[in-house]
Every structure is written in structure tokens, then in C-alpha cells.
Design a protein around this motif. Sequence first.
Motif, PDB file in Angstrom:
ATOM      1  N   ARG A 178       3.082 -10.956  -5.068  1.00 12.87           N
ATOM      2  CA  ARG A 178       2.735  -9.395  -5.986  1.00 12.87           C
ATOM      3  C   ARG A 178       1.634  -9.300  -6.848  1.00 12.87           C
ATOM      4  NH1 ARG A 178       8.417 -10.896  -5.946  1.00 12.87           N
ATOM      5  NH2 ARG A 178       9.973  -9.235  -5.061  1.00 12.87           N
ATOM      6  N   LEU A 179       1.238 -10.455  -7.373  1.00  7.11           N
ATOM      7  CA  LEU A 179       0.071 -10.337  -8.042  1.00  7.11           C
ATOM      8  C   LEU A 179      -1.268  -9.868  -7.474  1.00  7.11           C
ATOM      9  CD1 LEU A 179      -1.146 -10.988 -11.254  1.00  7.11           C
ATOM     10  CD2 LEU A 179      -1.506 -13.421 -10.187  1.00  7.11           C
ATOM     11  N   VAL A 180      -1.643 -10.835  -6.193  1.00  8.45           N
ATOM     12  CA  VAL A 180      -2.585 -10.220  -5.709  1.00  8.45           C
ATOM     13  C   VAL A 180      -2.840  -8.966  -4.895  1.00  8.45           C
ATOM     14  CG1 VAL A 180      -2.140 -11.414  -3.477  1.00  8.45           C
ATOM     15  CG2 VAL A 180      -4.304 -11.256  -4.044  1.00  8.45           C
ATOM     16  N   ILE A 181      -1.486  -8.483  -4.502  1.00 11.88           N
ATOM     17  CA  ILE A 181      -1.378  -7.220  -3.829  1.00 11.88           C
ATOM     18  C   ILE A 181      -1.423  -6.163  -4.733  1.00 11.88           C
ATOM     19  CG2 ILE A 181       0.129  -5.781  -2.513  1.00 11.88           C
ATOM     20  CD1 ILE A 181      -1.053  -8.008  -1.015  1.00 11.88           C
ATOM     21  N   ASP A 182      -0.926  -6.331  -6.000  1.00 11.33           N
ATOM     22  CA  ASP A 182      -1.144  -5.308  -7.179  1.00 11.33           C
ATOM     23  C   ASP A 182      -2.764  -5.025  -7.601  1.00 11.33           C
ATOM     24  OD1 ASP A 182       1.812  -4.751  -7.168  1.00 11.33           O
ATOM     25  OD2 ASP A 182       1.944  -5.949  -8.704  1.00 11.33           O
ATOM     26  N   TRP A 183      -3.143  -6.354  -7.646  1.00  8.23           N
ATOM     27  CA  TRP A 183      -4.529  -6.298  -7.994  1.00  8.23           C
ATOM     28  C   TRP A 183      -5.404  -5.661  -6.769  1.00  8.23           C
ATOM     29  CZ3 TRP A 183      -8.919  -8.647  -5.408  1.00  8.23           C
ATOM     30  CH2 TRP A 183      -9.958  -8.689  -6.349  1.00  8.23           C
ATOM     31  N   VAL A 184      -5.216  -5.730  -5.839  1.00 13.16           N
ATOM     32  CA  VAL A 184      -6.183  -5.059  -4.727  1.00 13.16           C
ATOM     33  C   VAL A 184      -5.903  -3.506  -4.641  1.00 13.16           C
ATOM     34  CG1 VAL A 184      -6.454  -4.781  -2.161  1.00 13.16           C
ATOM     35  CG2 VAL A 184      -6.354  -6.821  -3.252  1.00 13.16           C
ATOM     36  N   GLY A 185      -4.549  -3.131  -4.781  1.00 13.04           N
ATOM     37  CA  GLY A 185      -4.150  -1.827  -5.134  1.00 13.04           C
ATOM     38  C   GLY A 185      -4.385  -1.087  -3.778  1.00 13.04           C
ATOM     39  N   GLU A 186      -4.929   0.035  -4.017  1.00  9.89           N
ATOM     40  CA  GLU A 186      -5.062   1.264  -2.964  1.00  9.89           C
ATOM     41  C   GLU A 186      -6.433   1.306  -2.216  1.00  9.89           C
ATOM     42  OE1 GLU A 186      -2.434   2.713  -1.610  1.00  9.89           O
ATOM     43  OE2 GLU A 186      -1.237   1.519  -2.993  1.00  9.89           O
ATOM     44  N   GLN A 187      -7.205   0.189  -2.613  1.00  8.60           N
ATOM     45  CA  GLN A 187      -8.474   0.176  -2.186  1.00  8.60           C
ATOM     46  C   GLN A 187      -8.681  -0.039  -0.471  1.00  8.60           C
ATOM     47  OE1 GLN A 187     -11.522  -1.810  -4.884  1.00  8.60           O
ATOM     48  NE2 GLN A 187      -9.419  -2.653  -5.523  1.00  8.60           N
ATOM     49  N   ARG A 188      -8.720   1.002   0.142  1.00  2.00           N
ATOM     50  CA  ARG A 188      -8.657   0.906   1.564  1.00  2.00           C
ATOM     51  C   ARG A 188      -9.510  -0.268   2.271  1.00  2.00           C
ATOM     52  NH1 ARG A 188      -4.748   1.771   5.400  1.00  2.00           N
ATOM     53  NH2 ARG A 188      -5.554   2.277   7.363  1.00  2.00           N
ATOM     54  N   TRP A 189     -10.740   0.058   2.007  1.00  2.00           N
ATOM     55  CA  TRP A 189     -11.825  -0.753   2.639  1.00  2.00           C
ATOM     56  C   TRP A 189     -11.204  -2.328   2.249  1.00  2.00           C
ATOM     57  CZ3 TRP A 189     -14.782  -4.221  -0.151  1.00  2.00           C
ATOM     58  CH2 TRP A 189     -14.689  -4.041  -1.622  1.00  2.00           C
ATOM     59  N   LEU A 190     -11.080  -2.719   1.047  1.00  2.00           N
ATOM     60  CA  LEU A 190     -10.445  -3.955   0.709  1.00  2.00           C
ATOM     61  C   LEU A 190      -9.223  -4.407   1.453  1.00  2.00           C
ATOM     62  CD1 LEU A 190     -11.817  -6.258  -0.974  1.00  2.00           C
ATOM     63  CD2 LEU A 190     -10.514  -5.513  -2.773  1.00  2.00           C
ATOM     64  N   VAL A 191      -8.326  -3.604   1.403  1.00  2.00           N
ATOM     65  CA  VAL A 191      -7.119  -3.855   2.212  1.00  2.00           C
ATOM     66  C   VAL A 191      -7.281  -4.276   3.685  1.00  2.00           C
ATOM     67  CG1 VAL A 191      -4.967  -2.647   2.960  1.00  2.00           C
ATOM     68  CG2 VAL A 191      -5.795  -2.395   0.536  1.00  2.00           C
ATOM     69  N   LEU A 192      -8.128  -3.644   4.200  1.00  2.00           N
ATOM     70  CA  LEU A 192      -8.616  -4.004   5.762  1.00  2.00           C
ATOM     71  C   LEU A 192      -9.652  -4.957   6.023  1.00  2.00           C
ATOM     72  CD1 LEU A 192      -8.560  -0.285   7.118  1.00  2.00           C
ATOM     73  CD2 LEU A 192      -6.648  -2.054   7.477  1.00  2.00           C
TER      74      LEU A 192
END
Length: 327
Positions: A46-60
Motif C-alpha cells: 500500500r505504501l509504494v502504490i500510494d507513493w507512485v500514485g497516478e503517474q502513468r509513465w511510472l505505473v507502466l
Amino acid sequence: MLSLFRTNQAFAGLLLFFYALLLQLPAFFGTPDVVGTEVINGVAGRLVIDWVGEQRWLVLLLPVVLVTLQGIIANVLVTRHRLSRKVTQFPGLFIVLCWALVPAFRELQALHFANLCLMLGLLSLARVYKKDEAAVALFNTGAWLGVASLFVPLYLCLLPAFIIGMGVLRRPDTRSFLQMLVGGGVMYFLAFMLVYLFGNWDGAIGRHFSGFGLLSLSGVDSQFLPGLIALAVLLLFAIVSYGQEVQLLNIEGKKNAGIVSWVLFFGALSLLLSSTGLLPFLQVLVCPLGLLVGLGFILLPKGRAEFLHLILFVAAVGPLLWTRFGG
């Protein structure tokens, strides 16, 4: 394309990264939503997913990096501990390909981090073989599995596979078992101590283990079907080819291949305890399945291996491209 990966040169890891990036490109056009990812995440997840957030380029992009690292570690495991008589990049290559087969796996999830820790745990466990004093390796093995379960608690279901693996590689005793458990226990103690210090203690344990529950099957998006069918075929291929894979290996190689198969077995069993359904927790099978399939492809004639790889490649990129441009 497979001929590029019949090597163990220094540039091999870079090849895996570009291969994973090539497979990930269709995901930039869009991926289907997957329900349940937030439920199976542990405190670290949960911590790392919340940190990444909605940054599409980072999510992919982060999944590409993480799955590349998983593949590199798999290749190191196979080469260093003699799981194959031929040195290639196939084990890592097919981990990447298995990951890419299902669109639900494409966006960043805590499972990507958990799989990386799982591979590091297997690498640590393999170092136990023929060591009179293996306390550090056993502690590290338990620690990596503990960190994996901090990202996704359902990875605790893989503990029996690691215990069996410890017994396969050395004489099993209570001391060795405790050394492994202490490694995981220390990681949990440190993690929940930080949770307490930062004031997030209320309900933390319940939230952490909320992903456990009886499996409930639901409908599957049509985009997932080609990849799921391909994974099922690859699982059958891994089972059928396993005997031939280990036939000519030395004792160390056979034992470590057996451990990977145990991880695959208990990973499949753990699906029954995923309260969110088969997706997205099916990723628990990606690393052990991809590794075993890669070992099997080493034994195939080059022409047949190239043809089958092409079919799998199309199954990986086809559904997303069809949805974007054909549907």
C-alpha cells in the motif's frame, strides 16, 4: 528473436529490459481495470502504490524494470546453481513473457515487488547447498520471503515450499528452520514498528491480512482469455517437460529445479485463498512458471522454439492492440 537470448554475455540484462519494454508498449494505449489489487496489498504494498500514485509513465515503466530484474536473477540462479546444462537467457526471457501475457499484470502492483523478493529468496536459498554453516543464507531467505509477504501477505503461503527446499538442500533440523523464520520475523517486526511510530497502528494488522479468504470466481474480461489460455498451456508444457529438463542435471541442479517446482505448486494452491479471485494474484505463478518453461525451451529444436515463441509473443501484444485499433 530467440537467437539473441542464447547467450550469457554482459549485455544480456539490457536485452531483457528492451524485450520487456517492447512487450509493454501496447499498454500505453490503455489497460483494463482490475478489481482487487488494493485488497491483497500488505503494508509495504500500500505504501509504494500510494507513493507512485497516478503517474502513468511510472505505473507502466516500473513493472518493466522490476520484471527485468526478476529475469536477471532467474538467469543468475540457473547459471550459478546449474539448473541447465546450457547457459542462455531463456529462463529470464520467459518470466518476462509470462508476465506480459495477461493485460491485468501490466500496470504497477505490489505483486511486482513481491515477485522480485521471491526470486532473491530463491537465490539465497540455493546458497545453502553443501554449506556447513548456512545461518546467513537461511536468514536472508526468510527475510526476502518476509519482505515479499509485506508487499502481498498471500506470499506467506509459499513458506512450505521454502521449508521443503531447505530440507532438500541440507539436513533439516529445528535450528535451520528457526533461522529462516527469524529472518522473516525480523522484517515483520521492523515493518510494524515503523507503522506504529508513524501513527498508523489502528487496524494495521487486519488491513495487512485482508487479502486472505476463500477464492470466489467471477467473470473474466475477454482481453484476458488469450493470455490465460497461453499460461495454462505453458503450465502443461512445464509439467510434461520437467522430467527431461532434470534428467541430465547434476544433484545440485536437480534439487534446485525441484524447489522451483514446489514454489509453483504452492503458488497454485495459494490461489484458493485469494479473496479477490484469480486476478491479479495469478502473478504468483509468473516467476516459477517462466523459469521452468525457459528451461524446457532450451531443449526444443531451434525452429520449433522460434515458432512457439512467436505465437506467445502475439498472444501477449495482440489483445491490447486489437482493443485499441481493431475493436
